[in-house]
Design a protein around this motif. Structure first.
Motif, PDB file in Angstrom:
ATOM      1  N   VAL A 165      33.416  24.666 -31.952  1.00  0.00           N
ATOM      2  CA  VAL A 165      34.556  23.407 -31.068  1.00  0.00           C
ATOM      3  C   VAL A 165      33.260  23.512 -29.687  1.00  0.00           C
ATOM      4  CG1 VAL A 165      36.198  22.681 -30.279  1.00  0.00           C
ATOM      5  CG2 VAL A 165      36.655  22.845 -32.595  1.00  0.00           C
ATOM      6  N   VAL A 166      33.528  22.761 -28.880  1.00  0.00           N
ATOM      7  CA  VAL A 166      32.402  22.898 -27.295  1.00  0.00           C
ATOM      8  C   VAL A 166      33.360  22.323 -26.645  1.00  0.00           C
ATOM      9  CG1 VAL A 166      31.086  22.650 -25.953  1.00  0.00           C
ATOM     10  CG2 VAL A 166      30.020  22.967 -28.092  1.00  0.00           C
ATOM     11  N   VAL A 167      34.082  22.451 -25.705  1.00  0.00           N
ATOM     12  CA  VAL A 167      34.901  22.506 -25.059  1.00  0.00           C
ATOM     13  C   VAL A 167      34.478  22.353 -23.678  1.00  0.00           C
ATOM     14  CG1 VAL A 167      37.555  22.509 -23.714  1.00  0.00           C
ATOM     15  CG2 VAL A 167      36.847  23.692 -26.073  1.00  0.00           C
ATOM     16  N   ASP A 168      33.876  21.239 -23.292  1.00  0.00           N
ATOM     17  CA  ASP A 168      33.744  21.039 -21.631  1.00  0.00           C
ATOM     18  C   ASP A 168      34.559  20.510 -20.495  1.00  0.00           C
ATOM     19  OD1 ASP A 168      32.245  19.278 -19.584  1.00  0.00           O
ATOM     20  OD2 ASP A 168      31.507  18.323 -20.084  1.00  0.00           O
ATOM     21  N   VAL A 192      42.507  27.272 -17.917  1.00  0.00           N
ATOM     22  CA  VAL A 192      41.803  26.575 -19.896  1.00  0.00           C
ATOM     23  C   VAL A 192      41.162  28.579 -20.527  1.00  0.00           C
ATOM     24  CG1 VAL A 192      40.065  25.609 -21.307  1.00  0.00           C
ATOM     25  CG2 VAL A 192      40.375  24.966 -19.064  1.00  0.00           C
ATOM     26  N   VAL A 193      40.567  28.903 -19.485  1.00  0.00           N
ATOM     27  CA  VAL A 193      40.654  29.847 -20.440  1.00  0.00           C
ATOM     28  C   VAL A 193      42.062  31.031 -20.854  1.00  0.00           C
ATOM     29  CG1 VAL A 193      39.319  32.510 -19.941  1.00  0.00           C
ATOM     30  CG2 VAL A 193      38.111  30.292 -19.235  1.00  0.00           C
ATOM     31  N   ILE A 228      35.431  18.234 -27.580  1.00  0.00           N
ATOM     32  CA  ILE A 228      36.279  18.118 -26.706  1.00  0.00           C
ATOM     33  C   ILE A 228      35.647  17.645 -25.316  1.00  0.00           C
ATOM     34  CG2 ILE A 228      38.704  18.326 -25.384  1.00  0.00           C
ATOM     35  CD1 ILE A 228      39.331  19.829 -28.379  1.00  0.00           C
ATOM     36  N   ARG A 229      36.285  16.810 -24.669  1.00  0.00           N
ATOM     37  CA  ARG A 229      35.814  16.802 -22.675  1.00  0.00           C
ATOM     38  C   ARG A 229      37.253  16.984 -22.532  1.00  0.00           C
ATOM     39  NH1 ARG A 229      31.047  13.730 -24.212  1.00  0.00           N
ATOM     40  NH2 ARG A 229      29.870  15.055 -22.867  1.00  0.00           N
ATOM     41  N   VAL A 262      44.245  22.348 -23.866  1.00  0.00           N
ATOM     42  CA  VAL A 262      43.544  22.055 -24.989  1.00  0.00           C
ATOM     43  C   VAL A 262      43.431  22.959 -25.602  1.00  0.00           C
ATOM     44  CG1 VAL A 262      43.042  24.929 -23.594  1.00  0.00           C
ATOM     45  CG2 VAL A 262      41.399  23.272 -25.480  1.00  0.00           C
ATOM     46  N   ARG A 263      45.062  23.474 -25.984  1.00  0.00           N
ATOM     47  CA  ARG A 263      45.839  23.839 -26.678  1.00  0.00           C
ATOM     48  C   ARG A 263      46.399  22.698 -27.389  1.00  0.00           C
ATOM     49  NH1 ARG A 263      49.072  28.591 -24.726  1.00  0.00           N
ATOM     50  NH2 ARG A 263      49.619  27.335 -23.437  1.00  0.00           N
ATOM     51  N   ALA A 264      46.674  21.908 -27.021  1.00  0.00           N
ATOM     52  CA  ALA A 264      47.279  20.395 -27.708  1.00  0.00           C
ATOM     53  C   ALA A 264      46.177  19.061 -28.805  1.00  0.00           C
ATOM     54  CB  ALA A 264      47.962  19.738 -26.959  1.00  0.00           C
ATOM     55  N   LEU A 265      45.162  19.851 -27.732  1.00  0.00           N
ATOM     56  CA  LEU A 265      43.468  19.356 -27.549  1.00  0.00           C
ATOM     57  C   LEU A 265      42.867  19.898 -29.222  1.00  0.00           C
ATOM     58  CD1 LEU A 265      42.511  17.793 -24.726  1.00  0.00           C
ATOM     59  CD2 LEU A 265      44.060  16.709 -26.166  1.00  0.00           C
TER      60      LEU A 265
END
Length: 118
Positions: free
Chosen positions: A74-77, A87-88, A27-28, A52-55
């Motif tokens: 999952v990797v979140v950029d 985001v954290v 996810i970017r 980020v939670r919705a994604l």
């Protein structure tokens, strides 16, 4: 039987690289889209792209419906986001849950690690 919890790795510094394999979803989170407001201003359109939670919830739904291959991490950029600390907070449950999806994400994902900008 315990439920599998999917690890999330968060990248917050530009230029970071994490090897991706077929079992990893990426996810970017984009920066300000530049559609008429200054960086850092509250904008519903920008907030929707960086929630980020919705994604993460969308990833689960796409996998459930067969629209996405299974993934085990999952990797979140978030390197383009003005305040990646938000985001954290979202991934560690420090922000209030806004919807049922937030509780689902809290049960299904955990922040396995993140890098902070130097």
């Amino acid at each position: 039987m315990s439920e599998v919890v999917i690890p999330v790795t968060l990248l917050t510094a530009p230029g970071q690289f994490v090897p991706l394999d077929p079992d990893t979803a990426l996810i970017r989170l984009p920066a300000n889209s530049g559609h008429g407001h200054a960086d850092g201003e509250v904008c519903i359109a920008c907030a929707a792209q960086t929630d980020v939670r919705a994604l993460l919830h969308n990833l689960l739904e796409e996998r459930r419906r067969g629209l996405r291959p299974p993934f085990t991490r999952v990797v979140v950029d978030a390197s383009a986001v003005a305040d990646p600390h938000q985001v954290v907070l979202a991934l560690t449950g420090k922000l209030p849950a806004q919807a049922l999806r937030d509780h689902t994400v809290a049960r299904k994902f955990h922040l396995a690690g993140y890098s902070s900008a130097p």
